[in-house]
Design an enzyme around this catalytic site. Structure first.
Site, short mmCIF file in Angstrom:
data_model
loop_
_atom_site.label_atom_id
_atom_site.label_comp_id
_atom_site.label_asym_id
_atom_site.label_seq_id
_atom_site.Cartn_x
_atom_site.Cartn_y
_atom_site.Cartn_z
N HIS A 135 0.81 -1.22 0.00
CA HIS A 135 0.00 0.00 0.00
C HIS A 135 0.84 1.27 0.00
O HIS A 135 0.31 2.37 -0.15
CB HIS A 135 -0.95 0.00 1.20
CG HIS A 135 -2.29 0.60 0.91
ND1 HIS A 135 -2.46 1.79 0.27
CD2 HIS A 135 -3.54 0.15 1.17
CE1 HIS A 135 -3.75 2.08 0.16
NE2 HIS A 135 -4.43 1.08 0.69
N ASP A 159 -2.29 1.87 -4.36
CA ASP A 159 -3.54 2.21 -3.67
C ASP A 159 -4.63 1.22 -4.05
O ASP A 159 -4.51 0.45 -5.03
CB ASP A 159 -3.98 3.62 -4.03
CG ASP A 159 -2.98 4.68 -3.55
OD1 ASP A 159 -2.33 4.43 -2.52
OD2 ASP A 159 -2.85 5.71 -4.22
#
Length: 436
Positions: free
Chosen positions: A409, A413
């Site tokens: 992450h 995204d």
């Protein structure tokens, strides 16, 4: 004539190796091809065969030492041969096992001290009597130095005569990690790693004792790498169902041609080709993060996790994006065969940009694979299950398969991960898109 034995270079990208354990000792007679030691890297563990016959005259680097490739680790020559002219002093790593240290072990005989009236609570006196503890040996922490129940429970007998035991640092660490009392090994000589390992092996044969397995080789490397990956990457796993009908038909149509060429075609091969194409369209997923710099790789080197009895290897097929499916299949099957035969090359384990791991054969329908560092994502392939689905208002049975994408992450995204996974699904549900 004596010869320096150097840290081998198992691949073009290998720069250093760690000596897992020596299989021979100084003074042993060795034949050419005998296994000297295990060499560990962050990707692989190899048995290092002796390039020379003779007698092991000196171990320059001991167990656990990390050594640059082509630097000396041992000397082999003739018995009693003078090796003073050869270089290779002992490094701090090698000295760790060689240099003795002293630790104190306590006997279980309490030391009697003079005492008058013992200031202790009734419950403490009762508990001490039940445990056979001399209250005069306990320092009270209660009011005015009175002995409490906690003092009795926390009491550790003081040694009548502390015994100094010479033990190597590695042996000491092993004993502490396993809870082994070094006093049970105390003897005339220094306690070494092999002495602790032998006692642990003996203990594991006792019916009431837990089995103790020291991590080494590939399993030790895997444990280290998985811990590092878990702490490095803030990861999220995204799962998406895919209708595998078209992929099954695609494989069935191509299989006769592959059979003619003597090639095997599996769903893994097809998914590798699909992922390579999708990675070109989403280059941020085909990258690695080095400090604060995102490196976008121009080609997709797809790794496939291969489970072995000794652990997990992830060799990769280079440039999957520019290779036909037949070549991907051939190279993948060779990597699998090499892994099972124990002859995987170091260069096959480095440079990967994306990994596939398939647990579908075990009936797994969803899982969260751990990213193979320094990659940014890994795709888990789940079982193909006949499932009732609604198509055009009608209920029908389709072979549905979940895909589980774990993504870093820091770079990937949720929306990017979802788009990438969706694109993979589109290719698998319509493989003819690969021709566009």
């Amino acid at each position: 004539m004596a010869q320096l034995i150097v840290m081998p270079k198992f691949g073009l990208t290998m720069t250093e190796g760690t000596i897992g354990s020596w299989n021979v000792a100084v003074g042993d007679t060795i034949a050419e091809g005998d296994i000297l030691c295990e060499i560990e890297t962050d990707k692989l563990t190899n048995e290092f065969e002796s390039p020379k016959a003779g007698v092991l005259l000196k171990i320059i680097e001991g167990d656990g030492a990390t050594v640059t490739c082509l630097e000396p680790i041992a000397i082999i020559g003739e018995a009693n041969e003078d090796i003073s002219g050869l270089s290779g002093g002992t490094t701090p790593q090698a000295a760790e096992e060689a240099a003795p240290i002293e630790v104190t072990v306590r006997s279980e005989t309490p030391v009697k001290t003079a005492g008058g009236r013992i200031n202790a609570s009734p419950l403490a006196k009762k508990l001490a009597k039940e445990k056979g503890i001399d209250l005069s040996l306990i320092t009270g922490t209660g009011a005015k130095g009175s002995i409490t129940v906690d003092d009795v429970n926390n009491y550790t007998p003081v040694a009548e005569a502390d015994q100094k035991v010479s033990v190597s640092p590695v042996a000491k660490k092993m004993a502490e990690a396993s809870g082994l009392d070094l006093s049970t090994l105390a003897g005339d000589g220094r306690i070494m790693k092999k002495d602790v390992a032998a006692r642990l092996t003996e203990s594991s044969t006792i019916e009431t004792a837990p089995e103790t397995i020291l991590l080494k080789g590939m399993r030790k490397t895997i444990a280290k790498r998985m811990s590092e990956s878990w702490s490095i990457s803030p990861r999220v796993t995204y799962t998406r169902p895919v209708d595998a009908t078209a992929m099954k038909e695609f494989r069935a149509k191509l299989k006769p041609e592959f059979d003619k060429r003597g090639l095997k075609l599996t769903f893994n091969h097809i998914i590798m080709k699909v992922c390579a194409q999708a990675l070109l369209e989403y280059p941020h997923i085909n990258g690695s993060l080095v400090d604060d710099t995102l490196v976008l790789h121009p080609h997709a080197h797809i790794g496939l996790a291969i489970g072995l009895d000794s652990g997990l290897l992830v060799p990769n097929v280079k440039n999957c994006d520019s290779k036909p499916l037949s070549q991907i299949a051939a190279e993948t099957e060779k990597l699998i065969a090499d892994a099972k035969a124990g002859c995987t090359q170091m260069d096959d384990l480095v440079g990967g940009t994306f990994t596939l791991t398939n647990l579908g054969a075990y009936g797994i329908t969803s899982f969260s694979p751990i990213i193979n560092q320094p990659e940014l994502a890994i795709l888990g392939i789940d079982a193909m299950v006949d499932t009732p689905v609604v198509i055009g208002g009608q209920i029908t049975i389709r072979p549905m398969m979940n895909l589980s994408l774990t993504a870093d992450h820091r770079i990937i995204d949720g929306m990017l991960a979802a788009q990438f996974l969706q694109r993979i699904g589109e290719y698998l549900e319509n493989p003819s898109l690969l021709l566009v």
